[in-house]
Design an enzyme around this catalytic site. Structure first.
Site, PDB file in Angstrom:
ATOM      1  N   THR A 218       0.926  -0.880  -0.173  1.00  0.00           N
ATOM      2  CA  THR A 218       0.006   0.330   0.261  1.00  0.00           C
ATOM      3  C   THR A 218       0.786   1.279  -0.050  1.00  0.00           C
ATOM      4  O   THR A 218       1.590   1.638   0.714  1.00  0.00           O
ATOM      5  CB  THR A 218      -0.836  -0.291   1.184  1.00  0.00           C
ATOM      6  OG1 THR A 218      -1.599  -1.030   1.418  1.00  0.00           O
ATOM      7  CG2 THR A 218      -1.553   1.296   0.883  1.00  0.00           C
ATOM      8  N   ARG A 246     -12.672  -8.871  -2.501  1.00  0.00           N
ATOM      9  CA  ARG A 246     -11.292  -9.146  -0.914  1.00  0.00           C
ATOM     10  C   ARG A 246     -11.516  -7.128  -1.146  1.00  0.00           C
ATOM     11  O   ARG A 246     -10.677  -6.656  -2.562  1.00  0.00           O
ATOM     12  CB  ARG A 246     -10.828 -10.186  -0.769  1.00  0.00           C
ATOM     13  CG  ARG A 246      -9.880  -9.535   0.375  1.00  0.00           C
ATOM     14  CD  ARG A 246      -8.541  -8.626   0.520  1.00  0.00           C
ATOM     15  NE  ARG A 246      -8.064  -8.087   1.775  1.00  0.00           N
ATOM     16  CZ  ARG A 246      -7.175  -7.945   1.571  1.00  0.00           C
ATOM     17  NH1 ARG A 246      -6.950  -6.848   0.573  1.00  0.00           N
ATOM     18  NH2 ARG A 246      -6.153  -7.537   2.794  1.00  0.00           N
ATOM     19  N   VAL A 247     -11.478  -6.742   0.103  1.00  0.00           N
ATOM     20  CA  VAL A 247     -10.925  -5.558   0.157  1.00  0.00           C
ATOM     21  C   VAL A 247     -10.595  -4.984   1.174  1.00  0.00           C
ATOM     22  O   VAL A 247     -11.142  -5.477   2.522  1.00  0.00           O
ATOM     23  CB  VAL A 247     -12.436  -4.526   0.550  1.00  0.00           C
ATOM     24  CG1 VAL A 247     -12.426  -3.392   0.463  1.00  0.00           C
ATOM     25  CG2 VAL A 247     -13.275  -4.313  -0.959  1.00  0.00           C
ATOM     26  N   GLY A 248      -9.522  -4.878   1.278  1.00  0.00           N
ATOM     27  CA  GLY A 248      -8.799  -4.460   2.789  1.00  0.00           C
ATOM     28  C   GLY A 248      -9.195  -2.833   3.524  1.00  0.00           C
ATOM     29  O   GLY A 248      -9.791  -2.525   3.054  1.00  0.00           O
ATOM     30  N   ASP A 249      -8.237  -2.995   4.387  1.00  0.00           N
ATOM     31  CA  ASP A 249      -8.493  -1.788   5.770  1.00  0.00           C
ATOM     32  C   ASP A 249      -7.928  -0.697   4.895  1.00  0.00           C
ATOM     33  O   ASP A 249      -8.662   0.786   4.710  1.00  0.00           O
ATOM     34  CB  ASP A 249      -7.058  -1.649   6.519  1.00  0.00           C
ATOM     35  CG  ASP A 249      -6.196  -1.982   6.328  1.00  0.00           C
ATOM     36  OD1 ASP A 249      -5.198  -2.154   5.075  1.00  0.00           O
ATOM     37  OD2 ASP A 249      -5.424  -0.916   5.993  1.00  0.00           O
ATOM     38  N   THR A 269      -0.733   0.092   6.673  1.00  0.00           N
ATOM     39  CA  THR A 269      -0.164  -0.549   5.357  1.00  0.00           C
ATOM     40  C   THR A 269       0.265  -1.199   6.502  1.00  0.00           C
ATOM     41  O   THR A 269       1.023  -1.521   6.961  1.00  0.00           O
ATOM     42  CB  THR A 269       1.259  -0.121   4.481  1.00  0.00           C
ATOM     43  OG1 THR A 269       1.501  -0.611   4.135  1.00  0.00           O
ATOM     44  CG2 THR A 269       2.323   0.238   5.618  1.00  0.00           C
ATOM     45  N   GLY A 270      -0.338  -2.469   6.227  1.00  0.00           N
ATOM     46  CA  GLY A 270      -0.008  -4.299   6.688  1.00  0.00           C
ATOM     47  C   GLY A 270      -1.677  -4.684   5.998  1.00  0.00           C
ATOM     48  O   GLY A 270      -1.638  -5.066   5.516  1.00  0.00           O
ATOM     49  N   VAL A 271      -1.762  -6.133   7.423  1.00  0.00           N
ATOM     50  CA  VAL A 271      -2.034  -7.320   6.639  1.00  0.00           C
ATOM     51  C   VAL A 271      -4.045  -6.343   7.333  1.00  0.00           C
ATOM     52  O   VAL A 271      -4.058  -6.152   8.580  1.00  0.00           O
ATOM     53  CB  VAL A 271      -2.556  -7.960   8.007  1.00  0.00           C
ATOM     54  CG1 VAL A 271      -3.255  -8.990   7.558  1.00  0.00           C
ATOM     55  CG2 VAL A 271      -0.676  -8.632   7.709  1.00  0.00           C
TER      56      VAL A 271
END
Length: 354
Positions: A218, A246-249, A269-271
């Site tokens: 990211t 799938r959508v992340g943060d 930025t991360g999991v």
């Protein structure tokens, strides 16, 4: 009769009143990140190290130039992220990773700390600069988040730069996807239409893979302008090999992106799943606003004390209206840079750097 004393003190009062009406000048500042992960010198190598540092420097310079001429924090963020969305080194825009079906699904968000207005998009496929689409959602609609085909349609209506899916294709990202799917025993999708024929491994692929399997690419920017307003912006191609949809943060306000003049501005930025569950960006700001922690204390509290024990890998960059600018991450490296008005540009990669 008006005496000299009356004129003198009257003049002082008028000057004070006029001064109170003038907006207070602030020193601008900017912090950027290009992702975190298992980034170590031995894997990245001198050429990769040089390439990323040069790119991060250009990103900081682009945002700083906007701020230095009196532009808004939102303008600076958009300008800086455009650079990263056009640079295949980063997992955003032209350098976006592929989902398991061989498509590029991009997410982005932006938030204005002065008004708490925000805009975000998820799973867009044709907008060259998703950060600009997120801003258009914020400024041209009553909504916060648009997704998928609806977001793409709005992007075209808003007059933003459109590109065919083949524009976002890079051989290095495709090779990385193929290797991952082969390792996982999953089917490999056909090459997207309109892309060049297969080519040999190129240096950029080696640099991108240098962060190993834990590479959260990211990109993000937080900024403080001369008007004293802060903002945050984030853009990403998502998680390589992810299940489509799938959508992340990153596009979720409060998770990967947040800004308020009452506390701070954060881009993460991360999991993504951990950043969503722990509302990381808002949590950092809450610790500053309600517990009185310094920005560095708040960022470290969330990244190291809350996320690290549960293997929530990643990091954040953050800034406050009074000019605190920090980063915190629990991985071997994070591509990052910053500059404050009157200071020099700092660019760092590894966790043994400041």
């Amino acid at each position: 009769m008006l005496t000299f004393r009356g004129i003198f003190f009257g003049g002082i009062m008028m000057a004070a009143a006029a001064s109170a009406q003038q907006p207070q000048a602030h020193h601008w500042a900017i912090v950027v990140h290009g992702g975190a992960g298992d980034i170590v010198r031995a894997k990245l190598g001198p050429d990769g190290d040089k390439a990323y540092r040069a790119s991060l420097t250009r990103v900081v310079e682009a945002g700083a130039a906007v701020l230095d001429r009196g532009g808004s924090s939102l303008d600076a963020i958009e300008a800086a992220i455009h650079i990263m969305e056009d640079d295949p080194l980063f997992n955003a825009g032209h350098g976006a990773v592929f989902a398991a079906d061989g498509t590029n699904e991009m997410d982005s968000a932006i938030m204005d700390g002065a008004t708490l207005r925000a805009g975000a998009v998820a799973d867009v496929t044709r907008t060259r600069h998703p950060i600009s689409l997120a801003r258009a959602v914020m400024e041209k609609t009553p909504y916060v988040l648009l997704v998928g085909p609806g977001a793409d349609a709005f992007s075209a209506q808003a007059g933003l730069e459109q590109e065919p899916p083949s524009y976002f294709f890079t051989e290095s990202r495709w090779q990385s996807l193929v290797k991952q799917l082969e390792k996982e025993g999953k089917p490999i999708p056909p090459r997207p239409p309109g892309v060049p024929p297969p080519s040999q491994t190129i240096p950029i692929a080696q640099w991108q893979e240098a962060a190993g399997t834990r590479n959260y690419g990211t990109v993000g920017v937080v900024a403080l302008d001369k008007q004293g307003n802060i903002a945050a912006g984030t853009s990403t191609g998502g998680l390589q090999g992810k299940l489509p949809g799938r959508v992340g943060d990153s596009p979720l306000i409060g998770a990967g992106t947040y800004a308020s003049n009452q506390s701070c501005a954060v881009s993460g930025t991360g999991v993504g799943e951990y950043f969503i569950r722990y509302t990381v960006a808002r949590d950092v700001c809450g610790l500053v606003q309600y517990k009185g922690l310094t920005l560095q204390q708040a960022a470290d509290e969330v990244i190291h004390k809350k996320l690290e024990p549960i293997h929530g890998d990643g990091g954040v960059i953050a800034i406050t209206p009074d000019g605190q600018l920090v980063w915190s991450f629990n991985t071997p490296g994070m591509f990052r840079g910053r500059q404050a008005e009157g200071g020099t540009i700092e660019v760092h990669i590894y966790n043994d750097e400041p």
